[in-house]
Motif scaffolding. Structure first.
Motif, short mmCIF file in Angstrom:
data_model
loop_
_atom_site.label_atom_id
_atom_site.label_comp_id
_atom_site.label_asym_id
_atom_site.label_seq_id
_atom_site.Cartn_x
_atom_site.Cartn_y
_atom_site.Cartn_z
N VAL A 372 1.28 4.78 7.14
CA VAL A 372 0.92 3.37 7.24
C VAL A 372 0.08 3.14 8.49
O VAL A 372 0.45 3.53 9.59
N GLY A 373 -1.07 2.51 8.32
CA GLY A 373 -2.01 2.32 9.41
C GLY A 373 -3.13 3.33 9.42
O GLY A 373 -4.19 3.09 9.98
N ARG A 374 -2.89 4.49 8.80
CA ARG A 374 -3.92 5.51 8.68
C ARG A 374 -4.45 5.63 7.26
O ARG A 374 -5.61 5.97 7.06
N VAL A 375 -3.57 5.38 6.30
CA VAL A 375 -3.94 5.42 4.88
C VAL A 375 -3.60 4.06 4.29
O VAL A 375 -2.57 3.47 4.62
N SER A 376 -4.46 3.55 3.43
CA SER A 376 -4.18 2.25 2.82
C SER A 376 -2.90 2.32 1.99
O SER A 376 -2.56 3.38 1.44
N LEU A 377 -2.19 1.19 1.91
CA LEU A 377 -0.94 1.16 1.17
C LEU A 377 -1.15 1.49 -0.30
O LEU A 377 -0.30 2.14 -0.94
N ASP A 378 -2.26 1.05 -0.86
CA ASP A 378 -2.55 1.36 -2.27
C ASP A 378 -2.72 2.86 -2.50
O ASP A 378 -2.28 3.40 -3.52
N LYS A 379 -3.37 3.54 -1.56
CA LYS A 379 -3.54 5.00 -1.71
C LYS A 379 -2.21 5.71 -1.60
O LYS A 379 -1.93 6.66 -2.35
N ALA A 380 -1.37 5.29 -0.65
CA ALA A 380 -0.04 5.90 -0.52
C ALA A 380 0.78 5.66 -1.78
O ALA A 380 1.48 6.57 -2.26
N LEU A 381 0.69 4.45 -2.33
CA LEU A 381 1.42 4.14 -3.56
C LEU A 381 0.90 4.97 -4.73
O LEU A 381 1.69 5.48 -5.53
N THR A 382 -0.41 5.12 -4.82
CA THR A 382 -1.00 5.93 -5.89
C THR A 382 -0.48 7.37 -5.83
O THR A 382 -0.10 7.96 -6.85
N PHE A 383 -0.46 7.94 -4.63
CA PHE A 383 0.03 9.31 -4.48
C PHE A 383 1.50 9.41 -4.87
O PHE A 383 1.92 10.35 -5.56
N GLY A 384 2.31 8.44 -4.42
CA GLY A 384 3.73 8.48 -4.75
C GLY A 384 3.99 8.40 -6.24
O GLY A 384 4.78 9.17 -6.79
#
Length: 506
Positions: A372-384
């Protein structure tokens, strides 16, 4: 700051306020947000205005957009400068409290909110080892004893719909304390219930009251934090709420060694009392009076209808619900899959259950502290969501015999990967959905919680549809839920559109 206006930026990355009062968080908002504890008691109009509306700045042109009703989208007092509603421009920052005071406040708030989020797993999982004894003690059937779990779960799902709008109208503290007092009363009555029917009824009341802790904890996080700081805080809460399912059955088992099943409810009553004292003494009101809704039930229903009309909010809500359903499928089926099908001992099952919970906690902390803060929340959610889907597909192939008899270890590894990826999916769906609803955080939190519990309650019985001799239904339910979550995320949220255009949906 105007009382009845809201501001947007005219740049490509700025959010546009919809008539329903929701705002679209842009990609730059997620990266720029910096959290701070809100100061809700300071009136908005008395604050110095960093930039005058209608002037140009590095963040773009600002203008006033009238909104309808009492829902307002202006930045709350003390809100982080990178709010999802207002892009930053240079200007004098409000005076922050001392570092030591902020750390003390943060620790107490974290402890209180973490305890509130731990109430559901404690109320459900600590009671699980006592079910056979309840059946014998109350001279009832196993199916009737299971209804004591169903009643509590249904109460927690439905109670959030009532408590969420109440917290938007009356503030956070009053409904929360009332809910905690009722929870203590209902739990204490459960400890003395003479019949199964009375126990089911008060378990339902216990769930209804316990829902106040779930929904108001999320709303308080939305009051205090925004943007990436909100996602970080949700990851911190996951550390606490993730430990609860691990220790709850262990505590329940130890209580049963000293007393009978009624002792479990005595312990839960003590937990409720301790949590009530902590909230009473240390958790302040976080929703300023000028930001509360004055309407009754009709306005609450209109607010929820407006939230559901927001396509992106609904997408995050349903995607999070299906991810939660995949988790519920694991919790419901894993005791039979691990012990009955693969022949593991109860001690081995407890160990694997604990390892999977640790994986979820660790990934949740990686999400909050590093990503968080380095990667957008949408990208982190997509990966998860992608990892959850791949793990569920691998589990389906293994349990259906495509690779032959694979044994326990590969299946346990697949479950570990699936559970760990929940640490990316669950906090980010909550954060992204609540970033759109500063004007109705309580109602939004109620919808998020109710949808998760209801979708999970529908999905979990399906894992046993083919009996206890096969793990295929568990893997199939998990795969379908994961694909449905991705479908809702892609089809309704459409994150690439907001990343490229920074526009609200139509």
């Amino acid at each position: 700051m105007p009382e009845h206006g809201s501001r947007t930026t005219g740049g490509a990355e700025g959010p546009r306020i919809r008539q329903s009062g929701t705002a679209e968080p842009s990609a730059s908002d997620e990266q720029a947000a910096a959290g701070a504890v809100a100061e809700p008691d300071r009136p908005g109009p008395d604050r110095p205005e960093p930039d005058r509306p209608g002037t140009d700045g590095p963040a773009g042109r600002r203008r006033h957009v009238p909104t309808q009703g009492s829902a307002r989208s202006e930045r709350p007092a003390g809100e982080p400068s990178g709010s999802s509603l207002v892009a930053d421009a240079p200007g004098p920052a409000p005076r922050a409290p001392g570092l030591a005071a902020r750390r003390r406040t943060g620790l107490l708030v974290t402890l209180a909110l973490g305890g509130l989020t731990a109430v559901p797993p404690l109320s459900m999982d600590m009671y699980l080892p006592a079910l056979p004894e309840v059946t014998r003690s109350l001279h009832t059937s196993a199916a009737t004893a299971q209804l004591t779990l169903t009643g509590c779960l249904a109460g927690m799902a439905l109670g959030q719909l009532a408590v969420g709008p109440m917290s938007d109208k009356w503030g956070r503290r009053r409904p929360l304390l009332i809910g905690l007092f009722v929870y203590i009363f209902a739990t204490a009555i459960c400890a003395f219930a003479p019949t199964a029917e009375l126990l089911i009824g008060f378990r339902l009341l216990q769930g209804l009251a316990g829902a106040a802790g779930i929904v108001i904890a999320r709303a308080i996080v939305r009051d205090l934090y925004d943007g990436v700081e909100m996602a970080r805080f949700f990851s911190t809460l996951m550390l606490i709420s993730g430990v609860a399912p691990v220790v709850a059955p262990l505590i329940g088992g130890q209580v049963l060694r000293l007393t009978d099943w009624r002792g479990v409810f005595a312990v839960l009553t003590a937990v409720g009392i301790a949590l009530t004292v902590l909230v009473w003494r240390r958790l302040p009101e976080t929703l300023a009076p000028e930001k509360r809704h004055s309407g009754g039930t009709a306005e609450a229903l209109r607010t929820m209808r407006g939230l559901l009309a927001d396509r992106v909010f609904t997408g995050y809500m349903i995607a999070g619900g299906f991810a939660f359903a995949a988790l519920f499928a694991y919790i419901s089926a894993s005791p039979f899959v691990i012990q009955e099908i693969y022949g593991a001992s109860p001690q081995t099952f407890s160990l694997l259950f604990g390892v999977n919970s640790v994986g979820l906690i660790v990934v949740g902390q990686i999400n909050g502290k590093i990503l968080v803060g380095r990667v957008s929340l949408d990208k982190a959610l997509t990966f998860g969501l992608t990892v959850i889907t791949l793990a569920a597909a691998a589990l389906l192939l293994m349990t259906s015999g495509v690779f032959g008899d694979v044994g326990l270890f590969p299946v346990a590894a697949g479950l570990f990967v699936l559970m760990s990826a929940m640490g990316l999916a669950m906090p980010n769906t909550n954060a992204l959905a609540l970033m759109r609803t500063p004007h109705a955080a309580g109602s939004a939190s109620a919808l998020l919680g109710t949808s998760s519990f209801l979708i999970g309650a529908i999905a979990s019985p399906l894992v046993g549809i083919a009996g206890e001799a096969t793990a295929v239904p568990m893997a199939l339910v998990q795969l379908v839920c994961a694909l449905a979550a991705i479908g809702c995320f892609v089809g309704l949220c459409r994150p690439w559109q907001r990343t490229t255009r920074g526009e609200a949906d139509h």
